[in-house]
Motif scaffolding. Structure first.
Motif, PDB file in Angstrom:
ATOM      1  N   PHE A 154      -0.254   1.675  -8.777  1.00 37.99           N
ATOM      2  CA  PHE A 154      -1.640   1.449  -9.190  1.00 37.99           C
ATOM      3  C   PHE A 154      -2.554   1.924  -8.062  1.00 37.99           C
ATOM      4  O   PHE A 154      -2.100   2.123  -6.930  1.00 37.99           O
ATOM      5  CB  PHE A 154      -1.905  -0.020  -9.564  1.00 37.99           C
ATOM      6  N   GLY A 155      -3.840   2.118  -8.405  1.00 36.13           N
ATOM      7  CA  GLY A 155      -4.799   2.582  -7.397  1.00 36.13           C
ATOM      8  C   GLY A 155      -4.342   3.905  -6.801  1.00 36.13           C
ATOM      9  O   GLY A 155      -3.683   4.709  -7.459  1.00 36.13           O
ATOM     10  N   GLU A 156      -4.654   4.107  -5.521  1.00 35.47           N
ATOM     11  CA  GLU A 156      -4.267   5.370  -4.888  1.00 35.47           C
ATOM     12  C   GLU A 156      -3.027   5.163  -4.028  1.00 35.47           C
ATOM     13  O   GLU A 156      -3.124   4.923  -2.833  1.00 35.47           O
ATOM     14  CB  GLU A 156      -5.426   5.911  -4.055  1.00 35.47           C
ATOM     15  N   ASP A 214       0.838  -1.198   0.000  1.00 39.40           N
ATOM     16  CA  ASP A 214       0.000   0.000   0.000  1.00 39.40           C
ATOM     17  C   ASP A 214       0.876   1.251   0.000  1.00 39.40           C
ATOM     18  O   ASP A 214       2.108   1.155  -0.082  1.00 39.40           O
ATOM     19  CB  ASP A 214      -1.002  -0.012   1.166  1.00 39.40           C
ATOM     20  N   ASP A 248      -0.933   2.683  -4.160  1.00 40.17           N
ATOM     21  CA  ASP A 248      -0.476   1.301  -4.000  1.00 40.17           C
ATOM     22  C   ASP A 248       0.571   0.995  -5.067  1.00 40.17           C
ATOM     23  O   ASP A 248       0.644   1.672  -6.078  1.00 40.17           O
ATOM     24  CB  ASP A 248      -1.663   0.330  -4.151  1.00 40.17           C
TER      25      ASP A 248
END
Ligand code: ADP
Length: 423
Positions: A180-182, A110, A184
């Protein structure tokens, strides 16, 4: 439509009650009693819907009129979102099971660097334990400084190759990280020990062959030199071949010298180069030496930076002299070559600029390959070995620098070493 029907029903009920009440002389009471009954009935229905919503696993309650329609609608949307959720879950499981079986290590972390998930292949590569290490900070578990510095620096434009610490035999790993994502990140880790070993064997082979060629070449050159010195004793027809043999022997010597030098830089690449190199002094020395060797060119120094570089004086000298000799070689007579040491956008830069023949853009991506030449027919006239820019590239890599090339055919070229450090 059901709302109109429900409204109509209420109006009819109230009207009926009012008429009945009017017959018996209590119209207002009849209306109030009817409205109260309707309100109680609705409260009863709301209660049924509410208790079902709090536990949707129960059977659908029996409701009437508008409440039955409302319940059906809620039920429909609930089923739909459950189906979408199940599909998403199965997609995630499918992705995870496919990542779980690939041979490369995959780790997801994360934004705080805490491990969310990793596959089994990571265990032998990074030494993580599948059952225990999820939820821990990755940099607390992997103690390799090269890996941790790369991971924490956050610049993942280039993959990292490093020698894994604490293994019984030499293990080289390659790590690629993607966001990727916020915030991660996903890490792909591959064991590249075999290809590193192959590359090492190739490089050793080239170095050994070059080394072995040195002695016979010295003997040949020596005899050729003696014969040339006494050429008046030789018949006229041998003189030209002798001269050409001398030139080719000299070329081979240069080639062997450059190949050995390239092998040395390659093998030094992982060694620490920790001299403090005064670039201003280096460039002044280089200008004096090359200015004498190539009087046809004017060498201009522009030294606006005072910065030094940590590295190898010898390697940097050889890289810059390759660039300057190229600039002279690929420019006409009376050319001017500018050598500049300056700082721009927080980085130290060393550039060599000429106003020579220039290079077409299609050649630029391959220019630093060994023996790559823009114009094959020129290689015998310029006397180069085809290894000059490969040497520059390796010296740049050993000094954490990038080589930028800008050029226009007929206008000239600029070769710039951009060091990652600044003042
Ligand atoms: P070489 O020994 O042939 O000069 P290099 O590796 O030093 O080998 O350079 C590769 C090729 O790049 C050269 O053959 C030449 O075509 C081109 N090149 C290098 N520097 C310049 C320059 N300053 N101007 C034009 N072409 C250049």
């Amino acid at each position: 439509m059901s709302r109109v029907k429900a409204g109509l029903k209420i109006v009819l009920l109230v009207l009926g009650a009012a008429m009945l009440g009017w017959v018996y002389g209590y119209p207002a009471t009849a209306v109030i009693i009817t409205l109260t009954a309707i309100i109680f009935f609705w409260l009863y229905q709301i209660d049924k819907v509410q208790s079902w919503l709090s536990d949707p696993e129960r059977n659908l309650p029996e409701t009437y009129g508008i409440w039955s329609d409302l319940l059906a609608l809620i039920y429909f949307h609930q089923r739909k979102s459950a189906a979408v959720q199940a599909q998403l879950q199965s997609t995630i499981e499918y992705m995870q099971s496919s990542l779980a079986v690939i041979r490369d290590g995959v780790v997801m972390v994360d934004e705080y660097g805490v491990i969310i998930w990793f596959n089994r292949s990571v265990e032998p590569l990074l030494g993580l334990r599948y059952s225990e290490d999820t939820g821990q900070r990755l940099t607390n578990l992997v103690r390799d400084p090269a890996f941790n510095n790369y991971f924490l620096a956050g610049d993942y434009s280039e993959p990292l190759q490093f020698e894994a610490a604490g293994k019984r035999e030499l293990v080289f790993l390659r790590v690629e990280i993607t966001h990727f994502g916020e915030g991660d990140r996903v890490l792909f880790i591959r064991d590249i020990s075999d290809s590193v070993r192959m590359e090492q064997m190739r490089s050793d082979f080239v170095a050994n062959v070059s080394h072995e060629l040195r002695t016979p070449l010295t003997v040949i050159s020596g005899y050729l030199g003696t014969m040339k010195a006494n050429c008046e004793d030789l018949p006229q027809r041998y003189r030209k071949p002798l001269e050409q043999m001398g030139e080719q022997a000299h070329r081979m010597e240069s080639l062997v010298r450059d190949l050995l030098w390239l092998s040395k830089i390659e093998s030094d690449q992982n060694a620490r180069l920790d001299e403090t190199v005064d670039i201003r002094g280096l460039l002044q020395e280089l200008r004096d030496e090359l200015g004498e060797a190539y009087p046809q060119a004017t060498l201009v120094l522009e030294l606006s930076s005072e910065q030094s570089i940590t590295g190898s004086y010898h390697q940097l000298y050889s890289a810059v002299s390759n660039l300057v000799i190229n600039a002279i070689k690929y420019s006409g007579e009376n050319s001017t070559v500018t050598i500049a040491w300056f700082e721009e956008r927080g980085k130290n830069r060393l550039s060599v600029t000429d106003t020579g023949i220039g290079i077409d853009a299609i050649h630029l991506p391959r220019l630093t390959e060994r023996f790559y030449r823009v114009d094959e027919s020129r290689n015998s006239t310029t006397g180069g070995t085809g290894l000059g820019l490969a040497i520059v590239k390796h010296v740049a890599a050993a000094h954490d620098a990038r080589l930028l090339v800008e050029s226009r055919v007929g206008e000239g070229s600029a070769f710039t070493l951009v060091f990652s450090s600044g003042g």
